[in-house]
Design a protein around this motif. Sequence first.
Motif, short mmCIF file in Angstrom:
data_model
loop_
_atom_site.label_atom_id
_atom_site.label_comp_id
_atom_site.label_asym_id
_atom_site.label_seq_id
_atom_site.Cartn_x
_atom_site.Cartn_y
_atom_site.Cartn_z
N ALA A 137 47.16 17.46 7.43
CA ALA A 137 47.66 16.44 6.50
C ALA A 137 46.52 15.91 5.63
CB ALA A 137 48.29 15.30 7.28
N ARG A 138 46.86 15.56 4.39
CA ARG A 138 45.91 14.92 3.48
C ARG A 138 46.11 13.42 3.57
NH1 ARG A 138 48.10 18.93 0.29
NH2 ARG A 138 49.24 17.38 -0.94
N LEU A 139 45.12 12.71 4.08
CA LEU A 139 45.20 11.26 4.22
C LEU A 139 44.43 10.60 3.10
CD1 LEU A 139 44.64 10.80 8.07
CD2 LEU A 139 46.77 11.20 6.83
N ALA A 140 45.03 9.57 2.50
CA ALA A 140 44.38 8.83 1.43
C ALA A 140 44.76 7.36 1.59
CB ALA A 140 44.81 9.37 0.07
N GLY A 141 44.19 6.53 0.76
CA GLY A 141 44.52 5.11 0.80
C GLY A 141 43.53 4.33 1.65
N PRO A 142 43.57 3.00 1.54
CA PRO A 142 42.57 2.15 2.21
C PRO A 142 42.62 2.23 3.73
CG PRO A 142 44.34 0.82 1.26
CD PRO A 142 44.51 2.20 0.72
N GLY A 143 43.75 2.64 4.30
CA GLY A 143 43.84 2.70 5.76
C GLY A 143 43.52 4.05 6.36
N ALA A 144 43.20 5.04 5.53
CA ALA A 144 43.01 6.39 6.03
C ALA A 144 41.87 6.47 7.03
CB ALA A 144 42.76 7.35 4.88
N GLY A 145 40.74 5.84 6.72
CA GLY A 145 39.60 5.87 7.64
C GLY A 145 39.91 5.18 8.94
N GLY A 146 40.62 4.06 8.89
CA GLY A 146 40.99 3.35 10.10
C GLY A 146 41.91 4.16 10.97
N ALA A 147 42.80 4.95 10.36
CA ALA A 147 43.71 5.79 11.14
C ALA A 147 42.93 6.83 11.91
CB ALA A 147 44.73 6.47 10.22
N GLN A 148 41.91 7.41 11.28
CA GLN A 148 41.10 8.41 11.97
C GLN A 148 40.32 7.78 13.12
OE1 GLN A 148 41.05 11.69 11.48
NE2 GLN A 148 42.63 11.49 9.94
N ASN A 149 39.78 6.58 12.88
CA ASN A 149 39.02 5.91 13.93
C ASN A 149 39.90 5.54 15.10
OD1 ASN A 149 36.67 6.05 12.44
ND2 ASN A 149 36.95 4.05 11.49
N ASP A 150 41.13 5.08 14.78
CA ASP A 150 42.06 4.72 15.84
C ASP A 150 42.44 5.93 16.65
OD1 ASP A 150 43.92 2.76 17.11
OD2 ASP A 150 45.42 4.14 16.32
N LYS A 151 42.64 7.09 15.97
CA LYS A 151 43.00 8.32 16.67
C LYS A 151 41.88 8.74 17.62
CE LYS A 151 42.93 12.24 14.49
NZ LYS A 151 43.27 13.37 13.59
N ALA A 152 40.63 8.57 17.17
CA ALA A 152 39.51 8.95 18.02
C ALA A 152 39.42 8.06 19.24
CB ALA A 152 38.21 8.86 17.21
N ALA A 153 39.83 6.79 19.09
CA ALA A 153 39.76 5.85 20.21
C ALA A 153 40.73 6.21 21.31
CB ALA A 153 40.06 4.42 19.72
N LYS A 154 41.79 6.94 20.97
CA LYS A 154 42.76 7.33 21.98
C LYS A 154 42.23 8.42 22.89
CE LYS A 154 46.62 6.25 18.90
NZ LYS A 154 47.79 6.75 18.18
#
Length: 283
Positions: free
Chosen positions: A266-283
């Motif tokens: 998936a292509r992620l963009a927008g101000p929350g894209a980085g936070g989504a990746q960080n949250d995924k890594a935390a899981k």
Amino acid sequence: MSQTAAAADNAKADKAIADKGLAADVIVNGQIISENHIRLMAAGFEKEKSGQALSGADARAAARTELITEEVLAQEARRSGLDKTPAVADLLAFQNREILARAYLEDYFAKNPVTEASLRSAYEWNRANGKIQEYKIRQILLPTADEAASVIAQLGKGGDFIELAKRNTRDPGGQNNGGDLGWFRPDVFVDHHFSDAVVALKKGEYNKTPLRTRFGWHVIKLEEGPRPVSKPESYDELSDNAREALRQKTAQQQIENLTARLTAKARLAGPGAGGAQNDKAAK
């Protein structure tokens, strides 16, 4: 993720009920209110505000009345163009996404079921090859990541794990025994994130970052082990709870593998894209 796994667990039963309930119960200005809609709404009428349980017939009658009311209001909303306004369209998109995601997982598990035969085969291979081990652990269970991070910081300054568990853990009984979980078998625990974290520890170590599972946030310390389980029982001798844990863990891993593959493309963009990746890594 745990909610998604739970949805997949009930996929076959939900689909069977849904397929039977497509028939119209009542038609409002040409718009069908199906048996499924009545059933879903009736589940919310099992108790009245007073707390008294409604009978099946009363719940269905209340559901039917409520749905007719909702339908005539919804039809007026469409006539007024409210479904095209940005705020309402955004809410509809939110609901649509959830429904489609659930439907896809139900279809996926219908085509790729977690079978009893596959669970038995994997477990018996591990048993025959001495792969079933156990670990003596303690844990501190907390409701938030910040509280878990605070405990980890205190441990880093020399804090005593047992005393911190007695003061902080939300695990029932953990306040009395210092978070002692005894000898723990990762292979039959329902959440593989917890099991993986235990296996990664060395004797005397604790996880240095908060660990999230469906149960909360964990700080885990390995006290002894690993050691081979002496004469582990066969798959058929496992308790119902242990076999269910194996099934749920396998389904959880399948979902995570599937969503990881899809998300990677998936292509992620927008101000929350980085936070989504960080949250995924935390899981």
